[in-house]
Enzyme design. Sequence first.
Site, PDB file in Angstrom:
ATOM      1  N   GLU A 120      -6.516   4.407  -6.071  1.00 10.63           N
ATOM      2  CA  GLU A 120      -7.806   4.527  -5.560  1.00 10.63           C
ATOM      3  C   GLU A 120      -8.221   5.947  -5.771  1.00 10.63           C
ATOM      4  O   GLU A 120      -7.206   6.902  -5.644  1.00 10.63           O
ATOM      5  CB  GLU A 120      -7.723   4.414  -3.805  1.00 10.63           C
ATOM      6  CG  GLU A 120      -8.829   4.728  -3.320  1.00 10.63           C
ATOM      7  CD  GLU A 120      -8.757   4.732  -1.658  1.00 10.63           C
ATOM      8  OE1 GLU A 120      -9.748   4.583  -0.846  1.00 10.63           O
ATOM      9  OE2 GLU A 120      -7.829   5.247  -1.289  1.00 10.63           O
TER      10      GLU A 120
ATOM     11  N   ASP B  32       0.896  -1.341   0.255  1.00 18.82           N
ATOM     12  CA  ASP B  32       0.166   0.047  -0.131  1.00 18.82           C
ATOM     13  C   ASP B  32       0.907   1.165   0.070  1.00 18.82           C
ATOM     14  O   ASP B  32       2.014   1.355   1.025  1.00 18.82           O
ATOM     15  CB  ASP B  32      -0.947   0.027   1.244  1.00 18.82           C
ATOM     16  CG  ASP B  32      -2.360   0.391   1.159  1.00 18.82           C
ATOM     17  OD1 ASP B  32      -2.428   1.551   0.260  1.00 18.82           O
ATOM     18  OD2 ASP B  32      -3.238  -0.268   1.453  1.00 18.82           O
TER      19      ASP B  32
ATOM     20  N   HIS C 184     -10.990  -2.545   3.072  1.00 17.07           N
ATOM     21  CA  HIS C 184     -11.105  -2.166   4.522  1.00 17.07           C
ATOM     22  C   HIS C 184     -11.868  -1.049   4.833  1.00 17.07           C
ATOM     23  O   HIS C 184     -12.049  -0.612   6.143  1.00 17.07           O
ATOM     24  CB  HIS C 184      -9.463  -1.893   4.974  1.00 17.07           C
ATOM     25  CG  HIS C 184      -8.979  -0.755   4.127  1.00 17.07           C
ATOM     26  ND1 HIS C 184      -8.682  -0.763   2.739  1.00 17.07           N
ATOM     27  CD2 HIS C 184      -8.444   0.683   4.450  1.00 17.07           C
ATOM     28  CE1 HIS C 184      -8.130   0.301   2.148  1.00 17.07           C
ATOM     29  NE2 HIS C 184      -8.306   1.236   3.020  1.00 17.07           N
TER      30      HIS C 184
ATOM     31  N   ASP D 215      -3.153   4.870  -2.436  1.00 15.97           N
ATOM     32  CA  ASP D 215      -4.103   5.323  -1.672  1.00 15.97           C
ATOM     33  C   ASP D 215      -4.325   6.761  -2.135  1.00 15.97           C
ATOM     34  O   ASP D 215      -3.534   7.426  -2.469  1.00 15.97           O
ATOM     35  CB  ASP D 215      -3.664   5.244  -0.203  1.00 15.97           C
ATOM     36  CG  ASP D 215      -4.710   5.601   0.683  1.00 15.97           C
ATOM     37  OD1 ASP D 215      -5.510   5.017   0.848  1.00 15.97           O
ATOM     38  OD2 ASP D 215      -4.675   6.927   1.207  1.00 15.97           O
TER      39      ASP D 215
END
Length: 558
Positions: free
Chosen positions: A263, A99, A335, A207
């Site tokens: 994302e 990530d 998540h 992210d």
Amino acid sequence: MEQPGWFADAVVYQIYPRSFADSDGDGIGDLRGVIGKVDYLADLGVDVIWLSPVYPSPQDDNGYDISNYRDIAPVFGSLDIFDELLGRVHARGMKLVMDLVVNHTSDEHSWFVESSSGPDSAKRDWYIWRPARSGMTAGVPGAEPTNWTSFFSGPAWQLDEATGEYYLHLFSPKQPDLNWENPDVRSAVHEMMRWWLDRGVDGFRMDVINMISKTLPLTDGSTVGSVIGSEQFLNGPRVHEYLAEMHREVFAGRTGRYLTVGETPGVTVDDARLYTDPARGEVDMVFQFDHVDLDHDGSKWEHIPLRLLDLKACFGRWQAGLADLGWNSLYWNNHDQPRVVSRFGDDGQHRARSAKALATVLHLHRGTPYVYQGEEFGMTNFPFASIEDFQDIESINHYRQAVAGGQDPAAAIAAMRIAGRDNARTPVQWDATPQAGFTTGTPWLAVNPNYVEINAAAALADPDSVLHHYRKLIALRHLEPTVGRGDFTMVLPHDEQIYAFTRRLGHTELLVLANLSGEPADPGPLPEWAAAEILLTNVPDGAAVLLPWEARILRRSL
């Protein structure tokens, strides 16, 4: 049309390490816990493991506030243990994706510590600092440089008392935004990414990567929507330039089959075509949010029932929009999202069958499927009863703001029970032993009390379980090229119960029929499919009429 990459035939599994498996009894999942489950993941059939953040962090946002990009938090293990995990993953023929959180850092990162030391700091311009609004005194309500709000409630600006200036944080005040206009910031990020690739990792999930470019000068934003100012930092003016530069600086000249997924909240189909066009060299695919925005009205806390027609229209638009260029990611859970069997399925009478039906629909679309830990055996939302049951900063901040604004506390909890991110973060239910086999200690977040019935061990022992259905879906993608590479055509687009579509590649055509409702549904006559082979179903010996939550995959030769 350029053929999709290797990832068209792959399935990704996301691990949220705090909640996956605890090896040392401290109640928090860790890398040795992951190592102990590598064989489980390989047997499931997944190709890529996406590891949510395991870097050093104050854990204000459960690891998405990183204080050191080049180490492992002691609570999760060490770099040596990480290397051991990476070796185990590679030995079983899988890849591991890290990530990447580079829109912001922790306020405890050395970069920010130096940046906040004073206006003359060499790293002052590594973050986004601004004085108080013209004519106002710093610290007075409304003196923030703009009216932007944070995704975690309240203003997106935090006053630094020592220097009298504000810094931007689109999330927690402990997550200051990096200034991507500064080339030194970009170079430092690129160097860090190369360091992880040199270590052997196989790519990055990025992210909120479409927030790294802000519209300059920073000005007040539109007050329409739940996050004020978002039109000035979602898909900003230089984001494509930054991602193309990242791709050149980090991946150019490297051999290997890497995976990059961004994302991208608020992304449109047209945006996604730009982000994922292979010729542009940005990312392989993006996470879009359209389908997980369908069951709320404006704010995620304002729940409305999902209409199947809306879901089909949404997915159909994305399938059509990326049919000739770019690539889809496919997900129900991660998540940040509540459990899909509770959200869009039936987690009561038809839990197993609805979980299988939803998985069948998702995995047979054109794109790369993502499985979130526990999804593969049908984990459900948690029965949260009070604010003390929650750990997530987003939920806790929302509760405080809602109650302070006059909302009934019970109503606030009811909304959070449906949409809260902690639903996805309860520990993985491995077996029926105390604490679901997740830990021998006290878990950091309570285990769902239904773990005695819903757990991986029970699912493995039951050949008709959700878990075995997932294994069959993943195997089908590997064995039947039409699943990964065929075209997509929606069927029965106006049916309010049945989700149906075809996939076609060469002389092979697949038909997916799924009744996504609790009542029987009739797809009507399908004579051309009468002699077709049934590849997979969740209801043996199904009749012409689909039972509640029944799903079928048929194959015929053209």
